[in-house]
Motif scaffolding. Structure first.
Motif, PDB file in Angstrom:
ATOM      1  N   LEU A  88       0.913  -1.217  -0.073  1.00  0.00           N
ATOM      2  CA  LEU A  88       0.100  -0.065   0.029  1.00  0.00           C
ATOM      3  C   LEU A  88       1.013   1.119  -0.069  1.00  0.00           C
ATOM      4  CD1 LEU A  88      -2.670  -0.937   2.541  1.00  0.00           C
ATOM      5  CD2 LEU A  88      -2.772  -1.379   0.111  1.00  0.00           C
ATOM      6  N   ARG A  89       2.183   1.139   0.080  1.00  0.00           N
ATOM      7  CA  ARG A  89       3.126   2.189   0.196  1.00  0.00           C
ATOM      8  C   ARG A  89       4.121   2.368  -0.747  1.00  0.00           C
ATOM      9  NH1 ARG A  89       1.013   0.546   4.808  1.00  0.00           N
ATOM     10  NH2 ARG A  89       0.507   2.087   6.599  1.00  0.00           N
ATOM     11  N   HIS A  90       4.667   3.387  -1.143  1.00  0.00           N
ATOM     12  CA  HIS A  90       5.661   3.666  -2.103  1.00  0.00           C
ATOM     13  C   HIS A  90       7.030   3.619  -1.174  1.00  0.00           C
ATOM     14  CE1 HIS A  90       8.524   5.580  -4.727  1.00  0.00           C
ATOM     15  NE2 HIS A  90       7.502   5.303  -5.761  1.00  0.00           N
ATOM     16  N   PRO A  91       8.006   2.747  -1.865  1.00  0.00           N
ATOM     17  CA  PRO A  91       9.321   2.754  -0.978  1.00  0.00           C
ATOM     18  C   PRO A  91      10.172   3.844  -0.627  1.00  0.00           C
ATOM     19  CG  PRO A  91       9.741   1.859  -3.220  1.00  0.00           C
ATOM     20  CD  PRO A  91       8.275   2.120  -2.989  1.00  0.00           C
ATOM     21  N   VAL A  92      10.102   4.820  -1.435  1.00  0.00           N
ATOM     22  CA  VAL A  92      11.067   6.124  -1.363  1.00  0.00           C
ATOM     23  C   VAL A  92      10.300   6.884  -0.043  1.00  0.00           C
ATOM     24  CG1 VAL A  92      11.747   8.354  -2.148  1.00  0.00           C
ATOM     25  CG2 VAL A  92      11.792   6.499  -3.368  1.00  0.00           C
ATOM     26  N   LEU A 147      17.837   3.037   2.555  1.00  0.00           N
ATOM     27  CA  LEU A 147      18.379   3.472   4.140  1.00  0.00           C
ATOM     28  C   LEU A 147      19.898   3.124   4.330  1.00  0.00           C
ATOM     29  CD1 LEU A 147      15.304   2.245   6.277  1.00  0.00           C
ATOM     30  CD2 LEU A 147      16.006   4.456   5.344  1.00  0.00           C
ATOM     31  N   SER A 148      20.495   2.477   3.251  1.00  0.00           N
ATOM     32  CA  SER A 148      21.906   2.092   3.384  1.00  0.00           C
ATOM     33  C   SER A 148      22.887   2.819   2.436  1.00  0.00           C
ATOM     34  CB  SER A 148      22.128   0.556   3.275  1.00  0.00           C
ATOM     35  OG  SER A 148      21.765   0.172   2.067  1.00  0.00           O
ATOM     36  N   LYS A 149      22.577   3.403   1.471  1.00  0.00           N
ATOM     37  CA  LYS A 149      23.482   3.993   0.539  1.00  0.00           C
ATOM     38  C   LYS A 149      23.091   5.640   0.570  1.00  0.00           C
ATOM     39  CE  LYS A 149      24.412  -0.104  -2.344  1.00  0.00           C
ATOM     40  NZ  LYS A 149      24.267  -0.590  -3.556  1.00  0.00           N
ATOM     41  N   GLU A 150      24.140   6.252   0.088  1.00  0.00           N
ATOM     42  CA  GLU A 150      24.031   7.789   0.123  1.00  0.00           C
ATOM     43  C   GLU A 150      23.186   8.329  -1.176  1.00  0.00           C
ATOM     44  OE1 GLU A 150      26.693  11.902  -0.078  1.00  0.00           O
ATOM     45  OE2 GLU A 150      27.471  10.138   0.521  1.00  0.00           O
ATOM     46  N   SER A 151      23.605   7.684  -2.225  1.00  0.00           N
ATOM     47  CA  SER A 151      22.884   7.798  -3.534  1.00  0.00           C
ATOM     48  C   SER A 151      22.329   6.518  -4.076  1.00  0.00           C
ATOM     49  CB  SER A 151      24.039   8.295  -4.518  1.00  0.00           C
ATOM     50  OG  SER A 151      23.288   8.481  -5.848  1.00  0.00           O
ATOM     51  N   ALA A 152      20.790   6.212  -3.753  1.00  0.00           N
ATOM     52  CA  ALA A 152      20.295   4.808  -3.982  1.00  0.00           C
ATOM     53  C   ALA A 152      19.764   5.011  -5.419  1.00  0.00           C
ATOM     54  CB  ALA A 152      19.397   4.471  -3.109  1.00  0.00           C
ATOM     55  N   SER A 153      19.836   3.681  -5.872  1.00  0.00           N
ATOM     56  CA  SER A 153      19.100   3.475  -7.399  1.00  0.00           C
ATOM     57  C   SER A 153      18.382   2.117  -7.371  1.00  0.00           C
ATOM     58  CB  SER A 153      19.984   3.386  -8.548  1.00  0.00           C
ATOM     59  OG  SER A 153      20.523   4.919  -8.711  1.00  0.00           O
ATOM     60  N   PHE A 154      17.311   1.967  -8.115  1.00  0.00           N
ATOM     61  CA  PHE A 154      16.421   0.622  -8.094  1.00  0.00           C
ATOM     62  C   PHE A 154      15.843   0.661  -9.278  1.00  0.00           C
ATOM     63  CE2 PHE A 154      13.079  -2.033  -6.898  1.00  0.00           C
ATOM     64  CZ  PHE A 154      13.585  -3.203  -6.210  1.00  0.00           C
ATOM     65  N   GLU A 167      17.873  11.352   4.006  1.00  0.00           N
ATOM     66  CA  GLU A 167      18.688  11.892   5.091  1.00  0.00           C
ATOM     67  C   GLU A 167      17.660  12.218   6.178  1.00  0.00           C
ATOM     68  OE1 GLU A 167      21.137  14.984   3.634  1.00  0.00           O
ATOM     69  OE2 GLU A 167      22.767  13.535   3.255  1.00  0.00           O
ATOM     70  N   PRO A 168      17.917  11.918   7.523  1.00  0.00           N
ATOM     71  CA  PRO A 168      19.123  11.293   7.818  1.00  0.00           C
ATOM     72  C   PRO A 168      18.841   9.712   7.915  1.00  0.00           C
ATOM     73  CG  PRO A 168      17.732  11.896   9.537  1.00  0.00           C
ATOM     74  CD  PRO A 168      17.188  12.411   8.635  1.00  0.00           C
ATOM     75  N   ARG A 169      19.925   8.868   7.494  1.00  0.00           N
ATOM     76  CA  ARG A 169      19.816   7.363   7.407  1.00  0.00           C
ATOM     77  C   ARG A 169      20.089   6.948   8.871  1.00  0.00           C
ATOM     78  NH1 ARG A 169      22.236   9.008   3.059  1.00  0.00           N
ATOM     79  NH2 ARG A 169      24.286   8.303   3.772  1.00  0.00           N
ATOM     80  N   PRO A 170      19.491   5.870   9.186  1.00  0.00           N
ATOM     81  CA  PRO A 170      19.737   5.238  10.373  1.00  0.00           C
ATOM     82  C   PRO A 170      21.116   4.842  10.502  1.00  0.00           C
ATOM     83  CG  PRO A 170      18.258   3.811   9.248  1.00  0.00           C
ATOM     84  CD  PRO A 170      18.546   5.125   8.420  1.00  0.00           C
ATOM     85  N   ALA A 171      21.808   4.745  11.811  1.00  0.00           N
ATOM     86  CA  ALA A 171      23.153   4.149  11.822  1.00  0.00           C
ATOM     87  C   ALA A 171      23.178   2.543  11.181  1.00  0.00           C
ATOM     88  CB  ALA A 171      23.537   4.105  13.384  1.00  0.00           C
ATOM     89  N   GLU A 172      22.133   1.881  11.472  1.00  0.00           N
ATOM     90  CA  GLU A 172      22.027   0.679  10.976  1.00  0.00           C
ATOM     91  C   GLU A 172      20.461   0.303  10.683  1.00  0.00           C
ATOM     92  OE1 GLU A 172      21.699  -2.131  15.240  1.00  0.00           O
ATOM     93  OE2 GLU A 172      23.710  -1.631  14.354  1.00  0.00           O
TER      94      GLU A 172
END
Length: 333
Positions: A88-92, A147-154, A167-172
């Motif tokens: 039901l949601r968009h990933p971004v 959530l793990s990459k500064e510049s994400a592509s999919f 941003e901000p991304r979680p520490a893990e």
């Protein structure tokens, strides 16, 4: 084995016709969350976009908003979506919401997910239930990327984005707890009395299997054996995925089974509607006398369950106190 307890907070979107004052309900929800923290229970919230005839008599408040509210009222409790209906949601947008939750809660969020089941919810957001599994897998992968990459592509069947920075991304990355399992067959819905390979593969990649309460106890135990067999077929230990369970409960300590079921009936009908018989509800959920409820929970613990999310059917704080008094000692939490 000790079983950790989480609580499904009663964020029911009760109909205005109930006559309850909205501000009073929100105040009780605040008290409820704070009592969970005081008693050492984790906090979970359920997700249903719409009123869902067939299983429920109501909808719930939006879970990520409720957990963000809960994060401001607590410091220790883990905060989980149990479960978030991903298709039901968009990933971004979802990744941004999770990143915000992680920041505000000091990384206390558990990413509990599932594919959903109600055809009308999918139709209302422009998708179709036949796509739910594939969309779920894509969204999990896309959110992990974001959530793990500064510049994400999919690039996927349903979702594509390039050079997107959250941003901000979680520490893990938050832990991923995956739902899915057998359900009592219903010709009006798409759930099956079995576990498809696609669901088993999704569970095998997760941190925990958050088993549902929409089947019988026998089905639940059979599903756990199936999960273990599938893990072994992939060369993984049977305990490489945690066994967790979520279920609704209402406690009536000191009462006979007959009297307890009589007391719990009105609460069950209010939460679940009249679409299913009360006998069916008793098969699925933790209703009845305390000995029966403890028997079902301890049986699951004996088979490896080490985490349970319990959802009282009312926002009565006394239910939390009774879980702490009667359920927690029996499960060793």
């Amino acid at each position: 084995m000790a079983v950790k307890i989480g609580i499904w907070v009663p964020s029911y979107a009760w109909q205005p016709s109930t006559g309850e004052d909205q501000h009073r309900r929100v105040h009780r929800l605040k008290e409820y969350i704070q009592r969970c923290e005081q008693l050492g229970f984790d906090i979970w919230d359920i997700d249903h976009l719409l009123t869902a005839p067939g299983l429920y008599g109501n909808a719930w408040l939006e879970p990520l908003s409720v957990l963000t509210y809960a994060s401001a009222l607590t410091e220790q409790a883990m905060l989980g979506t149990g479960i978030l209906v991903l298709p039901l949601r968009h990933p971004v947008l979802l990744a941004k919401e999770i990143a915000t939750m992680a920041q505000l809660s000091n990384d206390r969020y558990i990413f509990g997910v599932g594919p959903g089941w109600d055809p009308k919810e999918f139709e209302s957001v422009g998708t179709h239930i036949s796509e739910r599994g594939r969309r779920t897998d894509e969204i999990i992968a896309a959110v992990q990327e974001l959530l793990s990459k500064e510049s994400a592509s999919f690039d996927g069947e349903f979702y594509s984005f390039h050079d997107v920075t959250i941003e901000p991304r979680p520490a893990e990355l938050p832990q991923i707890w995956v739902s899915g399992g057998s359900r009592v067959p219903d010709p009006n819905f798409h759930d099956r009395d079995s576990m498809p390979t696609s669901v088993l593969n999704r569970i095998a990649k997760s941190d925990a299997w958050l088993s549902r309460c929409s089947g019988t106890q026998d089905r639940l135990l059979r599903d756990w054996r199936t999960v273990g067999d599938h893990l072994e077929s992939l060369g993984k230990p049977r305990d490489s995925v945690r066994f967790a369970h979520c279920n609704f409960i209402q406690l009536s300590p000191g009462q006979t089974r007959e009297r307890a079921l009589e007391q719990q009936h009105e609460h069950a009908v209010r939460a679940f509607g009249t679409h299913r018989s009360y006998e069916h509800l008793q098969e699925c959920y933790l209703l009845g006398d305390l000995d029966h409820q403890l028997g079902r929970l301890t049986e699951l613990a004996e088979h490896g369950m080490d985490y349970v999310v319990l959802g009282p059917l009312t926002d009565d704080l006394e239910q939390l106190d009774m879980i702490a008094e009667h359920i927690r000692p029996a499960l060793g939490d």
